[in-house]
Design an enzyme around this catalytic site. Structure first.
Site, short mmCIF file in Angstrom:
data_model
loop_
_atom_site.label_atom_id
_atom_site.label_comp_id
_atom_site.label_asym_id
_atom_site.label_seq_id
_atom_site.Cartn_x
_atom_site.Cartn_y
_atom_site.Cartn_z
N PRO A 271 0.85 -1.20 0.00
CA PRO A 271 0.00 0.00 0.00
C PRO A 271 0.88 1.25 0.00
O PRO A 271 1.53 1.58 0.99
CB PRO A 271 -0.80 -0.12 1.31
CG PRO A 271 0.03 -1.01 2.18
CD PRO A 271 0.77 -1.93 1.28
N ASP A 448 5.98 2.05 1.94
CA ASP A 448 5.06 0.94 2.16
C ASP A 448 4.39 1.16 3.51
O ASP A 448 5.04 1.09 4.56
CB ASP A 448 5.86 -0.37 2.15
CG ASP A 448 4.98 -1.61 2.28
OD1 ASP A 448 3.82 -1.47 2.71
OD2 ASP A 448 5.47 -2.72 1.99
N HIS A 449 3.08 1.42 3.48
CA HIS A 449 2.38 1.78 4.71
C HIS A 449 2.22 0.60 5.67
O HIS A 449 1.82 0.80 6.83
CB HIS A 449 1.00 2.37 4.38
CG HIS A 449 0.63 3.51 5.28
ND1 HIS A 449 1.19 3.72 6.51
CD2 HIS A 449 -0.28 4.52 5.12
CE1 HIS A 449 0.66 4.79 7.07
NE2 HIS A 449 -0.24 5.30 6.25
N ARG A 450 2.52 -0.62 5.23
CA ARG A 450 2.55 -1.74 6.16
C ARG A 450 3.75 -1.62 7.10
O ARG A 450 3.70 -2.03 8.27
CB ARG A 450 2.66 -3.07 5.41
CG ARG A 450 1.50 -3.39 4.48
CD ARG A 450 1.81 -4.62 3.66
NE ARG A 450 3.04 -4.46 2.89
CZ ARG A 450 3.62 -5.43 2.20
NH1 ARG A 450 3.09 -6.65 2.18
NH2 ARG A 450 4.73 -5.21 1.51
N VAL A 452 5.87 1.41 7.21
CA VAL A 452 6.18 2.79 7.58
C VAL A 452 4.88 3.54 7.79
O VAL A 452 4.06 3.66 6.87
CB VAL A 452 7.01 3.47 6.46
CG1 VAL A 452 7.38 4.89 6.87
CG2 VAL A 452 8.25 2.66 6.14
#
Length: 478
Positions: A271, A448-450, A452
């Site tokens: 994401p 990567d929002h998983r 960060v």
């Protein structure tokens, strides 16, 4: 009378990277009838990662080229056969001409055949320097006819017909994708060929996430074939129609094919979040000019704004090591990398590649400048090796060289962040309470929002901006 017995050895397309399944033959350097020696480069191939020259691992005379230039060949498939001199053997004066392989195998002709000869099939490869890097040996059995075949003119390059194939019962070697049994079962259940999946796991292992990403990409392509992800850095330009307004079709292969697969896998797996900041880099540009004029880093060392951007990002990573991480789906772990392998996106004639500087965080400014110059020169010459494009942990893409202000870069698969650097422009800027012209650029950080969250991504981007605004901080913060 006696005559020399010749055996045929086949050289097979090797896996010149980790887990590659195919390569395109760019050009042949030999033809049937040419004498070759161990270590001599016989052809150049392009994999999904780089152009590589292949050396032959034995001496002999070229018998047949199995594929023409431009052909894409699976790893483990024979691409050339070489006649290798053996021991002298007795031949009856009235011996009949050599029979086709299928007839020679018949029981009625068994008494006329020599004993099967044990021979080795070698697989080897080397980079453009022509040095053999790796060879795998295995032994097989073949029947060699003792009667020498009459000399014939060089035949056009083409696959060898089955009825005259000199080798019996050869099995392909290499090319099997790396994946755990549960992942293989998942791919089978979804009807996905693992050879087409981009691996993001450690050491090139395909994960469950990779399979799901590939399945999502296929579904999206079927649902909306006109839509495709856009990469901020342009790659090789497509040839324009000449003398016609019709369509031009360009085969999708090599580096472009690998780039497309990697971008689709990344876009549908991680994401993405992108943040932007404008920064006054006037002081950084003055610092770059001073370094060039003073020769402090060495007279032959290339100095550019990209060097200071790289150093700023490495300093920010040192302050926030969690950004230098990887998502391990199989183990359900976040892996914070022990060293920073800094990737630099490079547009080359073959397409976009991302070689990386190993342990860039441990280098001095001089060492980083030298490594960056070597990386760029090697990429422009098309000599980047597959190893130089593996193991990256964070990337910079410099879209500013094309006059672009910024973009929303797609993550390099397996990495947590990528920094895009826009062009540096003279702009009106409030400096010391007055509106004056300053040199300004725009930075964009995709992550990567998983791995960060917004706070960490913002801190890293703010640190890079602050370091470029006042480059003296590189000393105190580093």
């Amino acid at each position: 009378m006696t005559t020399e017995v010749r055996s045929l050895r086949e050289f097979k397309m090797p896996d010149v990277g980790e887990g590659l399944t195919e390569a395109e033959i760019l050009s042949w350097y030999v033809k049937p009838g040419d004498t070759v020696t161990d270590g001599q480069v016989v052809c150049e191939v392009e994999t999904a990662k780089a152009a590589v020259e292949l050396p032959i691992p034995f001496n002999g005379v070229v018998e047949q080229l199995f594929f023409p230039a431009g052909a894409t060949v699976d790893v483990g498939t024979a691409i050339i056969s070489v006649a290798v001199a053996g021991e002298a053997g007795a031949v009856a004066p009235a011996a009949a001409p050599a029979a086709p392989a299928a007839e020679a195998a018949a029981p009625a002709a068994a008494s006329a055949e020599p004993e099967p000869e044990r021979r080795e099939v070698l697989v080897g490869y080397g980079p453009r320097t022509g040095t053999a890097q790796r060879r795998a040996r295995r032994t097989t059995t073949t029947t060699v006819n003792a009667t020498p075949a009459p000399a014939a003119p060089a035949a056009p390059v083409a696959p060898v017909p089955a009825q005259v194939a000199p080798v019996v019962a050869e099995q392909p070697v290499g090319g099997r994708p790396l994946a755990k049994p549960p992942v293989r079962k998942l791919a089978k259940d979804l009807g996905i060929d693992l050879r087409a999946v981009v691996a993001t796991g450690q050491d090139g292992v395909i994960t469950r996430e990779d399979v799901h990403a590939h399945a999502s990409a296929l579904a999206a392509a079927q649902a909306a074939p006109a839509e495709r992800p856009v990469e901020a850095a342009p790659v090789e330009a497509l040839p324009a129609p000449v003398g016609t307004t019709g369509d031009v079709r360009v085969p999708i292969k090599g580096v472009r094919k690998a780039t497309a697969q990697a971008m689709v896998a990344s876009a549908f797996t991680a994401p993405h979040v992108t943040e932007f900041v404008q920064v006054d880099v006037t002081r950084t540009m003055k610092f770059v000019r001073r370094l060039k004029e003073s020769g402090e880093l060495g007279r032959d060392v290339r100095i550019s704004p990209l060097l200071l951007v790289a150093k700023a990002l490495l300093t920010a990573v040192k302050r926030h090591p969690e950004i230098n991480a990887q998502w391990d789906e199989a183990a359900q772990e976040i892996v914070i990398k022990g060293q920073v392998n800094l990737g630099i996106a490079a547009a080359t004639p073959r397409g976009l590649i991302v070689p990386n500087i190993k342990d860039a965080g441990g280098k001095t400014l001089t060492g980083l400048a030298v490594a960056l110059g070597e990386l760029i020169d090697t990429a422009r010459q098309g000599k980047t090796s597959p190893g130089d494009m593996q193991g990256g942990t964070i990337t910079i893409t410099n879209v500013g060289v094309f006059g672009v202000d910024t973009g929303t870069p797609i993550l390099n698969p397996g990495e947590a962040a990528i920094l895009a650097v826009g062009t540096i422009r003279d702009m009106p800027w409030v400096h010391k309470g007055k509106v004056v012209p300053r040199q300004v650029t725009t930075l964009a950080l995709s992550f990567d929002h998983r791995l960060v969250d917004g706070e960490l991504g913002s801190k890293v981007l703010a640190d890079v901006a602050a370091l470029l605004e006042r480059p003296k901080r590189l000393i105190t913060w580093g």
